[in-house]
Design a protein around this motif. Structure first.
Motif, PDB file in Angstrom:
ATOM      1  N   ILE A  26      -6.261   8.524  -1.150  1.00 28.64           N
ATOM      2  CA  ILE A  26      -5.260   9.362  -1.727  1.00 28.64           C
ATOM      3  C   ILE A  26      -5.062  10.348  -0.613  1.00 28.64           C
ATOM      4  O   ILE A  26      -3.914  10.638  -0.265  1.00 28.64           O
ATOM      5  CB  ILE A  26      -5.005   9.920  -3.031  1.00 28.64           C
ATOM      6  CG1 ILE A  26      -5.053   8.699  -4.167  1.00 28.64           C
ATOM      7  CG2 ILE A  26      -4.172  10.830  -3.216  1.00 28.64           C
ATOM      8  CD1 ILE A  26      -5.370   9.026  -5.636  1.00 28.64           C
ATOM      9  N   CYS A  27      -6.199  11.179  -0.346  1.00 33.07           N
ATOM     10  CA  CYS A  27      -6.211  12.382   0.328  1.00 33.07           C
ATOM     11  C   CYS A  27      -5.679  11.678   1.813  1.00 33.07           C
ATOM     12  O   CYS A  27      -4.944  12.509   2.438  1.00 33.07           O
ATOM     13  CB  CYS A  27      -7.294  13.091   0.467  1.00 33.07           C
ATOM     14  SG  CYS A  27      -7.595  14.005  -0.891  1.00 33.07           S
ATOM     15  N   VAL A  28      -6.151  10.859   2.342  1.00 32.51           N
ATOM     16  CA  VAL A  28      -6.180  10.350   3.743  1.00 32.51           C
ATOM     17  C   VAL A  28      -4.499   9.950   3.739  1.00 32.51           C
ATOM     18  O   VAL A  28      -3.690  10.314   4.739  1.00 32.51           O
ATOM     19  CB  VAL A  28      -6.881   9.088   4.172  1.00 32.51           C
ATOM     20  CG1 VAL A  28      -6.505   8.466   5.336  1.00 32.51           C
ATOM     21  CG2 VAL A  28      -8.391   9.638   4.264  1.00 32.51           C
ATOM     22  N   ILE A  29      -3.963   9.132   2.869  1.00 30.70           N
ATOM     23  CA  ILE A  29      -2.700   8.589   2.933  1.00 30.70           C
ATOM     24  C   ILE A  29      -1.583   9.855   2.640  1.00 30.70           C
ATOM     25  O   ILE A  29      -0.564   9.937   3.389  1.00 30.70           O
ATOM     26  CB  ILE A  29      -2.524   7.654   1.856  1.00 30.70           C
ATOM     27  CG1 ILE A  29      -3.193   6.283   2.268  1.00 30.70           C
ATOM     28  CG2 ILE A  29      -0.966   7.080   1.740  1.00 30.70           C
ATOM     29  CD1 ILE A  29      -3.238   5.316   1.030  1.00 30.70           C
ATOM     30  N   HIS A  30      -1.803  10.740   1.661  1.00 29.42           N
ATOM     31  CA  HIS A  30      -0.840  11.689   1.644  1.00 29.42           C
ATOM     32  C   HIS A  30      -0.986  13.013   2.027  1.00 29.42           C
ATOM     33  O   HIS A  30      -0.089  13.870   2.263  1.00 29.42           O
ATOM     34  CB  HIS A  30      -0.613  11.888   0.043  1.00 29.42           C
ATOM     35  CG  HIS A  30      -0.191  10.583  -0.796  1.00 29.42           C
ATOM     36  ND1 HIS A  30       0.978  10.000  -0.536  1.00 29.42           N
ATOM     37  CD2 HIS A  30      -0.850   9.613  -1.494  1.00 29.42           C
ATOM     38  CE1 HIS A  30       1.247   8.671  -1.239  1.00 29.42           C
ATOM     39  NE2 HIS A  30      -0.098   8.740  -1.747  1.00 29.42           N
ATOM     40  N   LEU A  31      -2.186  13.602   1.961  1.00 28.24           N
ATOM     41  CA  LEU A  31      -2.577  14.893   2.631  1.00 28.24           C
ATOM     42  C   LEU A  31      -2.769  15.096   3.973  1.00 28.24           C
ATOM     43  O   LEU A  31      -2.182  16.005   4.862  1.00 28.24           O
ATOM     44  CB  LEU A  31      -3.701  15.550   1.702  1.00 28.24           C
ATOM     45  CG  LEU A  31      -3.409  15.663   0.324  1.00 28.24           C
ATOM     46  CD1 LEU A  31      -4.266  16.226  -0.594  1.00 28.24           C
ATOM     47  CD2 LEU A  31      -1.954  16.588  -0.126  1.00 28.24           C
ATOM     48  N   PHE A  32      -3.676  14.314   4.649  1.00 30.86           N
ATOM     49  CA  PHE A  32      -4.038  14.360   5.783  1.00 30.86           C
ATOM     50  C   PHE A  32      -3.457  13.521   7.028  1.00 30.86           C
ATOM     51  O   PHE A  32      -4.034  12.898   7.961  1.00 30.86           O
ATOM     52  CB  PHE A  32      -5.673  14.074   5.856  1.00 30.86           C
ATOM     53  CG  PHE A  32      -6.528  14.894   4.820  1.00 30.86           C
ATOM     54  CD1 PHE A  32      -6.248  16.191   4.758  1.00 30.86           C
ATOM     55  CD2 PHE A  32      -7.458  14.172   4.443  1.00 30.86           C
ATOM     56  CE1 PHE A  32      -6.825  16.828   3.698  1.00 30.86           C
ATOM     57  CE2 PHE A  32      -8.199  15.047   3.398  1.00 30.86           C
ATOM     58  CZ  PHE A  32      -7.956  16.252   3.087  1.00 30.86           C
ATOM     59  N   ASN A  33      -2.402  13.177   6.872  1.00 32.71           N
ATOM     60  CA  ASN A  33      -1.448  12.268   7.816  1.00 32.71           C
ATOM     61  C   ASN A  33      -0.621  13.356   8.705  1.00 32.71           C
ATOM     62  O   ASN A  33      -0.544  14.530   8.677  1.00 32.71           O
ATOM     63  CB  ASN A  33      -0.770  11.477   6.934  1.00 32.71           C
ATOM     64  CG  ASN A  33       0.533  11.894   6.317  1.00 32.71           C
ATOM     65  OD1 ASN A  33       0.778  13.180   6.454  1.00 32.71           O
ATOM     66  ND2 ASN A  33       1.210  11.304   5.292  1.00 32.71           N
TER      67      ASN A  33
END
Length: 88
Positions: free
Chosen positions: A64-71
């Motif tokens: 979730i973090c990679v897809i939504h926050l760290f892109n």
């Protein structure tokens, strides 16, 4: 060598070759740190990304973090704010 540091059992490896072999074959046993009381209180009983043990929940939170926050798109959204902040 097996050590006991207080109440925490620890493993001491004396060579890089042996350390690589242990982490290659037993990585799931060593990838999570001990659950300390202070960490549990600060992290809502280990429910955040930093202090949760490596399991299915951690993999889901990381995804979730990679897809939504760290892109890249998320970073580009804050570009105008950064420019005005550093001009002042």
């Amino acid at each position: 060598m097996s050590l006991r540091l207080g109440f925490v059992p620890s493993l001491l490896v004396s060579s890089a070759k042996m350390g690589k072999e242990i982490l290659k074959t037993r990585d799931l046993q060593f990838c999570s740190g001990p659950a300390l009381v202070g960490q549990q209180k600060l992290s809502y009983n280990g429910l955040d990304l930093a202090f949760s043990p490596y399991d299915e929940y951690w993999r889901e939170i990381r995804k979730i973090c990679v897809i939504h926050l760290f892109n890249c798109n998320r970073g580009q959204n804050f570009r105008p704010i950064e420019k005005t902040k550093f001009r002042e």
